[in-house]
Design a protein around this motif. Sequence first.
Motif, PDB file in Angstrom:
ATOM      1  N   GLU A 434      31.241  57.782 100.401  1.00  0.00           N
ATOM      2  CA  GLU A 434      31.846  56.730  99.568  1.00  0.00           C
ATOM      3  C   GLU A 434      30.817  55.730  99.051  1.00  0.00           C
ATOM      4  O   GLU A 434      31.146  54.586  98.730  1.00  0.00           O
ATOM      5  N   VAL A 435      29.559  56.152  98.970  1.00  0.00           N
ATOM      6  CA  VAL A 435      28.500  55.314  98.416  1.00  0.00           C
ATOM      7  C   VAL A 435      28.425  55.546  96.911  1.00  0.00           C
ATOM      8  O   VAL A 435      28.437  56.693  96.445  1.00  0.00           O
ATOM      9  N   ILE A 436      28.345  54.447  96.168  1.00  0.00           N
ATOM     10  CA  ILE A 436      28.333  54.515  94.703  1.00  0.00           C
ATOM     11  C   ILE A 436      27.036  53.897  94.202  1.00  0.00           C
ATOM     12  O   ILE A 436      26.687  52.769  94.569  1.00  0.00           O
ATOM     13  N   ASN A 437      26.318  54.630  93.364  1.00  0.00           N
ATOM     14  CA  ASN A 437      25.110  54.135  92.710  1.00  0.00           C
ATOM     15  C   ASN A 437      25.348  54.081  91.212  1.00  0.00           C
ATOM     16  O   ASN A 437      25.798  55.073  90.611  1.00  0.00           O
ATOM     17  N   ILE A 479      22.899  49.051  90.752  1.00  0.00           N
ATOM     18  CA  ILE A 479      23.919  48.529  91.652  1.00  0.00           C
ATOM     19  C   ILE A 479      24.245  49.611  92.666  1.00  0.00           C
ATOM     20  O   ILE A 479      24.460  50.773  92.310  1.00  0.00           O
ATOM     21  N   GLN A 480      24.268  49.232  93.929  1.00  0.00           N
ATOM     22  CA  GLN A 480      24.718  50.133  94.994  1.00  0.00           C
ATOM     23  C   GLN A 480      25.856  49.465  95.735  1.00  0.00           C
ATOM     24  O   GLN A 480      25.728  48.336  96.217  1.00  0.00           O
ATOM     25  N   THR A 481      26.987  50.173  95.816  1.00  0.00           N
ATOM     26  CA  THR A 481      28.163  49.601  96.453  1.00  0.00           C
ATOM     27  C   THR A 481      28.964  50.734  97.093  1.00  0.00           C
ATOM     28  O   THR A 481      28.509  51.876  97.189  1.00  0.00           O
ATOM     29  N   THR A 482      30.160  50.414  97.537  1.00  0.00           N
ATOM     30  CA  THR A 482      31.069  51.396  98.133  1.00  0.00           C
ATOM     31  C   THR A 482      32.434  51.274  97.474  1.00  0.00           C
ATOM     32  O   THR A 482      32.693  50.378  96.660  1.00  0.00           O
ATOM     33  N   ASP A 483      33.329  52.163  97.856  1.00  0.00           N
ATOM     34  CA  ASP A 483      34.688  52.129  97.305  1.00  0.00           C
ATOM     35  C   ASP A 483      35.367  50.788  97.557  1.00  0.00           C
ATOM     36  O   ASP A 483      36.153  50.308  96.734  1.00  0.00           O
ATOM     37  N   GLU A 484      35.053  50.180  98.698  1.00  0.00           N
ATOM     38  CA  GLU A 484      35.725  48.947  99.079  1.00  0.00           C
ATOM     39  C   GLU A 484      35.447  47.809  98.100  1.00  0.00           C
ATOM     40  O   GLU A 484      36.331  46.988  97.832  1.00  0.00           O
ATOM     41  N   PHE A 485      34.219  47.763  97.550  1.00  0.00           N
ATOM     42  CA  PHE A 485      33.842  46.651  96.679  1.00  0.00           C
ATOM     43  C   PHE A 485      33.650  47.084  95.231  1.00  0.00           C
ATOM     44  O   PHE A 485      33.054  46.358  94.445  1.00  0.00           O
ATOM     45  N   PHE A 486      34.167  48.263  94.891  1.00  0.00           N
ATOM     46  CA  PHE A 486      33.952  48.782  93.533  1.00  0.00           C
ATOM     47  C   PHE A 486      34.643  47.880  92.509  1.00  0.00           C
ATOM     48  O   PHE A 486      35.840  47.606  92.607  1.00  0.00           O
ATOM     49  N   GLU A 490      31.573  41.245  94.796  1.00  0.00           N
ATOM     50  CA  GLU A 490      30.542  41.616  95.765  1.00  0.00           C
ATOM     51  C   GLU A 490      29.657  42.732  95.244  1.00  0.00           C
ATOM     52  O   GLU A 490      28.507  42.870  95.673  1.00  0.00           O
ATOM     53  N   MET A 491      30.193  43.519  94.325  1.00  0.00           N
ATOM     54  CA  MET A 491      29.440  44.644  93.786  1.00  0.00           C
ATOM     55  C   MET A 491      28.210  44.172  93.001  1.00  0.00           C
ATOM     56  O   MET A 491      27.170  44.830  93.005  1.00  0.00           O
TER      57      MET A 491
END
Length: 925
Positions: A434-437, A479-486, A490-491
């Motif tokens: 669930e890591v988003i770049n 930007i690197q974030t996760t599903d929680e902060f997409f 915070e993103m």
Amino acid sequence: MAFQKPSHTFTKIHLKALHTNNFKILFALSFTVFINTLSFAQDIPKKGKTINRSIKDSVVVKTDSLLIPETSEKAQDSTLTDSVAPKKELLEHIVTYHADDYTKFNQKKQKLYLYNNAKIDYGDMNITSGNIVIDYTKNTVYAKGITDSIEGYTQKPVFTHGNNVVEPDSIIFNTETKKALIFNSKTEQGEGTVIAQITKKENDSVYFLKNAKYTTAEDLEDPEYYIKLRKAKIVPGKKIVTGLANLFIYDVPTPIGVPFAFFPQTETHTSGIIIPTFGEQNDRGFFLQNGGYYFAISDYVDLAVIGDYYTNGSYGTRLESTYSKRYKFRGNLGFRYENIINSERGFPDYSKSTIYNIRWSHSQDAKANPNSRFSASVNLGSSTYYRSSVNQINTGAFLNNTLSSSVSYSKTFQGEPQVNFSLTATHSQNTNTEVINMTLPTFQGSVGRIYPFASKSGSKKGIIQNMNLQYNIRGENRIQTTDEFFFKKEMFEDASAGFQHSIPLSTNFKIFKYFSLSASTNYNEVWTFKTIDKTYDVEERNFVNDTIKKFDAFRTYNFSTSIGTTVYGMFDFEKEGKDRKIKAIRHVVRPSVSYNINPAFDKYYENAEVVNADGLTEGELDVILDNVNLEYTRFQQASIFGTPNKNFSSSMGLSLSNNLEAKVRDKDSTATEPKKVVLLNNLNFSTSYNFAGDSLQWSPVRMSGGTQLFDGKMNVNFGATFDPYALDNNNNKIDKFNIDNGGSLFRLTSANLTTGWSISSKKGGKEKDKNLEENLRSGGRADDLFGVSEDFANQQIDSKKDGDKEEPPSEHYNYKIPWNLRIAYAVNYSNSRRQNEISSHSLMFSGELELSPKWSIGASSGYDLKNAGFTYTQLRFERDLLSWRMNFSWVPFSSRSSWNFFIGIKSSILQDLKYEKRRQPDIQL
């Protein structure tokens, strides 16, 4: 409309001497002048207004009226227009008629008979038939075919009026009222055909029918199905309105019927309701799925609003839009949202979640603008969307573990030098972690190569004239974030931005005639907007980073050169008097040696400050810091384009590429030249040696290769890594060659092999399922090795293209059974630390088999050879029922175990006449 009667009489002409009657002539002239003076054509003057009589007649009578050319009444009239419409001519258009055998007119009955291939054209009306009778007294046309004792009833009438074509057994047409009675007609209306016993043509736009059949079947003599219309009204090109109607299958009535019906017949896009599919799922109750409304917004864009509802409260919605403009662009946009509830509130297995997915695909036509281009491929949303979705449209994509997106715009400024720039936004999402770049955005610009020392003639020779330089710039906001902060605030807080500038200067030239030498140097400058200040906390025994938000930059440069050549070898196997199968083998070798220097930029490095050291002696502090490296650069963990090189590097690279081809005897005896066969597309070896290193100076030897077998139907790719250094007892690499440690020259540390094989019968089997497009748009495979979507209701499958003709069925049973098979095999070996194991070993396969031209079965599956188990499996069955189609899909095991049965009409106008039964997978969140 009326037809002119041909004349069959003779007129006797008798010449008489002309006598001039002066009195009658003068009287006629006087009366004409009187009428022209006191009258005002046929126009009735309005009340209260007088006629202006000052207008003089333009005709002056001075000579005999017989010598004056006759002029029209309109030309003599002083008014410009006539308020009374002229009398309608007998015929408005030219009538042409033809018949092969005879054209006969009956003077007594006032009838015209046309026989054998008769044809009548009148304006936009056309009648062709074997026998046509025109009745002038009743103004009717009667057309029928010709009855032959051998061929039967032939040359049936074909009545064409405007764009409407009717093919009846016979027709009676009134030329004045333009009404007609049509018997046993067949009329195409959109994608379907109306077959009626009696049709009354009221006017150009209204037809009334009795006991009619509406079908999309191709065999109109014996349709496999039809909808019987007791009484109906047709407005060609617009609609069909009917009373009681029910479905017949091969003339057998079914209870499926409606008291009234409306069939739209417009040739343009129209809005309408999408009928949902009903069913039942174990833990969600009954459901309605894929129902909604279709909006035909314009000729360029549409919108489908589709929804799902489950009786336990779960629901989903989808918005799908397609847009296109010829020679400009085309694309589609989709949004999917699902609210999934498991079990019932209060039970321990109760759960609730929301998932969504956004897809956008846009492509620009190459002719739209050659200097700028915009494209988009977006697939983002919840990481668990494809695994958790209960809609079977996503079946073929639930194995996806990566979602990716890219939206880009590029522009080229023509000139010398050429300038290019582009803006790109990218997205990469790992659905497991669930890591988003993301990069929002990436800017790239470049100035084309400049040859400052080239001659004016344009030719470049030697080291100086070939010298060239470029300028490149790249800027990113990562930007690197996760599903929680997409897409939350915070993103954007930890976003990093920077620019990288590079100016490469290079040249190339020949030495010793056969060697090509190139040399280049590169200047690199990195801008960043964040740096770090690192301190070491002795008490906590860890580093503390303090982020400093300010502009900073570092600059580096390097030098590289390479020399290479190409060696050709030919091994000839031919001998005089012998016709060998292998004629020759051609070997191409491309060796290359490169040298790289990367200076050390240690000026950008410093030691971290030590804090909380109060109370410690110098000896105690030395013991604590003995194994701690305090050196760092302020650009680490802050610069998105790396850090300056700390250590000096001087290395040499070695590479060797090979290509093998063979000339063999062609199987075709008429061929005059041998056939060329590729034995190895490539076989590459590469390694490097670091002169500045103090140990482990040789890097592992990497080998890669690939070839094609069986006339290109099978692709084989392989690779391996060989390490020259040995391992110690703890399986750690040591600075000692493996051969000196009692081993071989190289130690195999890893290897891989992948193959793809696609085979089929000569006929090739059926065409690919259009649901593969859904797989590709969802980020999945372009083939069906992982299965296909099970959205049978919304796909319009018609594998026949315009102009295709079906082959006549063979008289022999199972004469030809088309089939195709796709196989993918992959194996990976690991031995970097003496584990000596197969890390992964799998076989995937899919294929179709056509038992007959109308029956086909297919399957997608795989086998994990390492873990000894079948992978995701899908079995498919399809039956072409002429105007209908039947599909069955079954996933026998796994967490998505399910099945789906569908039968429905292929025509898009009756696609809602269907039956679908399915068992949904019991997905637990």
